[in-house]
Motif scaffolding. Structure first.
Motif, PDB file in Angstrom:
ATOM      1  N   PHE A 127     -20.681  64.468  24.788  1.00  0.00           N
ATOM      2  CA  PHE A 127     -21.807  63.716  25.307  1.00  0.00           C
ATOM      3  C   PHE A 127     -21.343  62.493  26.084  1.00  0.00           C
ATOM      4  O   PHE A 127     -20.367  61.852  25.719  1.00  0.00           O
ATOM      5  N   LYS A 128     -22.083  62.173  27.146  1.00  0.00           N
ATOM      6  CA  LYS A 128     -21.839  60.977  27.957  1.00  0.00           C
ATOM      7  C   LYS A 128     -23.134  60.185  28.017  1.00  0.00           C
ATOM      8  O   LYS A 128     -24.182  60.723  28.393  1.00  0.00           O
ATOM      9  N   ILE A 129     -23.059  58.924  27.652  1.00  0.00           N
ATOM     10  CA  ILE A 129     -24.209  58.043  27.730  1.00  0.00           C
ATOM     11  C   ILE A 129     -24.236  57.426  29.120  1.00  0.00           C
ATOM     12  O   ILE A 129     -23.240  56.854  29.568  1.00  0.00           O
ATOM     13  N   LEU A 130     -25.376  57.562  29.785  1.00  0.00           N
ATOM     14  CA  LEU A 130     -25.538  57.089  31.156  1.00  0.00           C
ATOM     15  C   LEU A 130     -26.778  56.215  31.273  1.00  0.00           C
ATOM     16  O   LEU A 130     -27.776  56.440  30.590  1.00  0.00           O
ATOM     17  N   THR A 131     -26.713  55.244  32.160  1.00  0.00           N
ATOM     18  CA  THR A 131     -27.915  54.508  32.524  1.00  0.00           C
ATOM     19  C   THR A 131     -28.776  55.431  33.390  1.00  0.00           C
ATOM     20  O   THR A 131     -28.285  56.444  33.922  1.00  0.00           O
ATOM     21  N   VAL A 132     -30.021  55.076  33.570  1.00  0.00           N
ATOM     22  CA  VAL A 132     -30.894  55.869  34.432  1.00  0.00           C
ATOM     23  C   VAL A 132     -30.331  55.907  35.855  1.00  0.00           C
ATOM     24  O   VAL A 132     -30.333  56.960  36.501  1.00  0.00           O
ATOM     25  N   ALA A 133     -29.812  54.775  36.332  1.00  0.00           N
ATOM     26  CA  ALA A 133     -29.232  54.738  37.678  1.00  0.00           C
ATOM     27  C   ALA A 133     -28.033  55.686  37.778  1.00  0.00           C
ATOM     28  O   ALA A 133     -27.889  56.411  38.778  1.00  0.00           O
ATOM     29  N   GLY A 138     -33.637  52.706  28.669  1.00  0.00           N
ATOM     30  CA  GLY A 138     -33.488  53.572  29.826  1.00  0.00           C
ATOM     31  C   GLY A 138     -32.171  54.302  29.876  1.00  0.00           C
ATOM     32  O   GLY A 138     -31.607  54.487  30.947  1.00  0.00           O
ATOM     33  N   LEU A 139     -31.665  54.711  28.722  1.00  0.00           N
ATOM     34  CA  LEU A 139     -30.401  55.446  28.685  1.00  0.00           C
ATOM     35  C   LEU A 139     -30.666  56.946  28.609  1.00  0.00           C
ATOM     36  O   LEU A 139     -31.695  57.393  28.119  1.00  0.00           O
ATOM     37  N   LYS A 140     -29.719  57.695  29.091  1.00  0.00           N
ATOM     38  CA  LYS A 140     -29.749  59.156  29.006  1.00  0.00           C
ATOM     39  C   LYS A 140     -28.461  59.596  28.316  1.00  0.00           C
ATOM     40  O   LYS A 140     -27.397  59.030  28.560  1.00  0.00           O
ATOM     41  N   ILE A 141     -28.574  60.595  27.475  1.00  0.00           N
ATOM     42  CA  ILE A 141     -27.384  61.210  26.876  1.00  0.00           C
ATOM     43  C   ILE A 141     -27.242  62.587  27.511  1.00  0.00           C
ATOM     44  O   ILE A 141     -28.068  63.473  27.287  1.00  0.00           O
ATOM     45  N   ALA A 142     -26.213  62.733  28.325  1.00  0.00           N
ATOM     46  CA  ALA A 142     -25.941  64.009  28.979  1.00  0.00           C
ATOM     47  C   ALA A 142     -25.046  64.840  28.076  1.00  0.00           C
ATOM     48  O   ALA A 142     -24.019  64.360  27.596  1.00  0.00           O
ATOM     49  N   GLU A 143     -25.455  66.068  27.823  1.00  0.00           N
ATOM     50  CA  GLU A 143     -24.624  67.008  27.072  1.00  0.00           C
ATOM     51  C   GLU A 143     -23.747  67.747  28.076  1.00  0.00           C
ATOM     52  O   GLU A 143     -24.240  68.308  29.059  1.00  0.00           O
ATOM     53  N   ILE A 144     -22.456  67.718  27.824  1.00  0.00           N
ATOM     54  CA  ILE A 144     -21.465  68.207  28.785  1.00  0.00           C
ATOM     55  C   ILE A 144     -20.749  69.435  28.227  1.00  0.00           C
ATOM     56  O   ILE A 144     -20.213  69.395  27.116  1.00  0.00           O
ATOM     57  N   ALA A 145     -20.716  70.513  28.990  1.00  0.00           N
ATOM     58  CA  ALA A 145     -19.961  71.709  28.618  1.00  0.00           C
ATOM     59  C   ALA A 145     -18.473  71.436  28.841  1.00  0.00           C
ATOM     60  O   ALA A 145     -18.077  70.976  29.906  1.00  0.00           O
ATOM     61  N   LEU A 146     -17.672  71.693  27.832  1.00  0.00           N
ATOM     62  CA  LEU A 146     -16.249  71.351  27.894  1.00  0.00           C
ATOM     63  C   LEU A 146     -15.339  72.513  28.281  1.00  0.00           C
ATOM     64  O   LEU A 146     -14.169  72.300  28.563  1.00  0.00           O
ATOM     65  N   ASP A 147     -15.851  73.709  28.334  1.00  0.00           N
ATOM     66  CA  ASP A 147     -14.994  74.886  28.458  1.00  0.00           C
ATOM     67  C   ASP A 147     -14.323  75.069  29.807  1.00  0.00           C
ATOM     68  O   ASP A 147     -13.414  75.875  29.942  1.00  0.00           O
ATOM     69  N   ALA A 196     -22.744  56.308  16.724  1.00  0.00           N
ATOM     70  CA  ALA A 196     -21.901  55.110  16.605  1.00  0.00           C
ATOM     71  C   ALA A 196     -21.580  54.533  17.976  1.00  0.00           C
ATOM     72  O   ALA A 196     -21.548  53.311  18.154  1.00  0.00           O
ATOM     73  N   THR A 197     -21.366  55.390  18.966  1.00  0.00           N
ATOM     74  CA  THR A 197     -21.099  54.922  20.331  1.00  0.00           C
ATOM     75  C   THR A 197     -22.321  54.192  20.885  1.00  0.00           C
ATOM     76  O   THR A 197     -22.190  53.118  21.491  1.00  0.00           O
ATOM     77  N   LEU A 198     -23.486  54.751  20.678  1.00  0.00           N
ATOM     78  CA  LEU A 198     -24.712  54.081  21.114  1.00  0.00           C
ATOM     79  C   LEU A 198     -24.845  52.712  20.459  1.00  0.00           C
ATOM     80  O   LEU A 198     -25.124  51.716  21.135  1.00  0.00           O
ATOM     81  N   ALA A 199     -24.643  52.647  19.162  1.00  0.00           N
ATOM     82  CA  ALA A 199     -24.800  51.389  18.423  1.00  0.00           C
ATOM     83  C   ALA A 199     -23.776  50.346  18.856  1.00  0.00           C
ATOM     84  O   ALA A 199     -24.098  49.166  18.998  1.00  0.00           O
ATOM     85  N   LYS A 200     -22.552  50.764  19.084  1.00  0.00           N
ATOM     86  CA  LYS A 200     -21.475  49.817  19.400  1.00  0.00           C
ATOM     87  C   LYS A 200     -21.504  49.335  20.846  1.00  0.00           C
ATOM     88  O   LYS A 200     -21.299  48.157  21.120  1.00  0.00           O
ATOM     89  N   HIS A 201     -21.750  50.235  21.776  1.00  0.00           N
ATOM     90  CA  HIS A 201     -21.591  49.902  23.195  1.00  0.00           C
ATOM     91  C   HIS A 201     -22.894  49.781  23.985  1.00  0.00           C
ATOM     92  O   HIS A 201     -22.868  49.297  25.119  1.00  0.00           O
ATOM     93  N   PHE A 202     -24.013  50.228  23.407  1.00  0.00           N
ATOM     94  CA  PHE A 202     -25.266  50.253  24.158  1.00  0.00           C
ATOM     95  C   PHE A 202     -26.434  49.632  23.398  1.00  0.00           C
ATOM     96  O   PHE A 202     -27.587  49.845  23.771  1.00  0.00           O
ATOM     97  N   ALA A 203     -26.165  48.872  22.361  1.00  0.00           N
ATOM     98  CA  ALA A 203     -27.228  48.264  21.547  1.00  0.00           C
ATOM     99  C   ALA A 203     -28.142  47.415  22.416  1.00  0.00           C
ATOM    100  O   ALA A 203     -27.693  46.647  23.257  1.00  0.00           O
TER     101      ALA A 203
END
Length: 105
Positions: free
Chosen positions: A8-14, A58-67, A47-54
């Motif tokens: 997962f990658k946390i992104l701003t709306v922009a 307007g955040l988005k969590i993108a689910e990323i295929a790793l294969d 934990a990433t959201l709590a630590k770095h984005f508290a």
């Protein structure tokens, strides 16, 4: 790594809108500084959201295929000994398999 694995990658709306329109995301300021795109596993995302984005909205969590990343994806240890996925190439729109809107935390 098994087929179908995601992170997962946390992104701003922009950032999300730029990824959607440009088809590519080269990284946040932190990613660019560190030389890779910071991702989180499913077990790490809260934990990433709590630590770095508290408090951010307007955040988005993108689910990323790793294969399809091959050697460009490395699981590297942080200073606390946890392994995090790091992507050493731009993230492409086609790598996104899902997205969740996140309210402020």
């Amino acid at each position: 790594m098994t087929a179908g694995a995601t992170a997962f990658k946390i992104l701003t709306v922009a950032q999300w809108n730029a990824l959607a329109s440009d088809g590519v995301f080269v990284g946040s300021d932190d990613d660019l500084r560190d030389g890779f795109i910071h991702l989180s596993s499913g077990a790490q995302i809260e934990a990433t959201l709590a630590k770095h984005f508290a408090g951010q909205s307007g955040l988005k969590i993108a689910e990323i295929a790793l294969d399809r990343f091959g050697d460009a994806l490395k699981w590297e240890m942080d200073r606390n000994g946890a392994l995090f996925p790091h992507l050493y190439q731009p993230l492409e729109w086609r790598d996104v398999v899902g997205c969740v809107d996140v309210s402020g935390r």
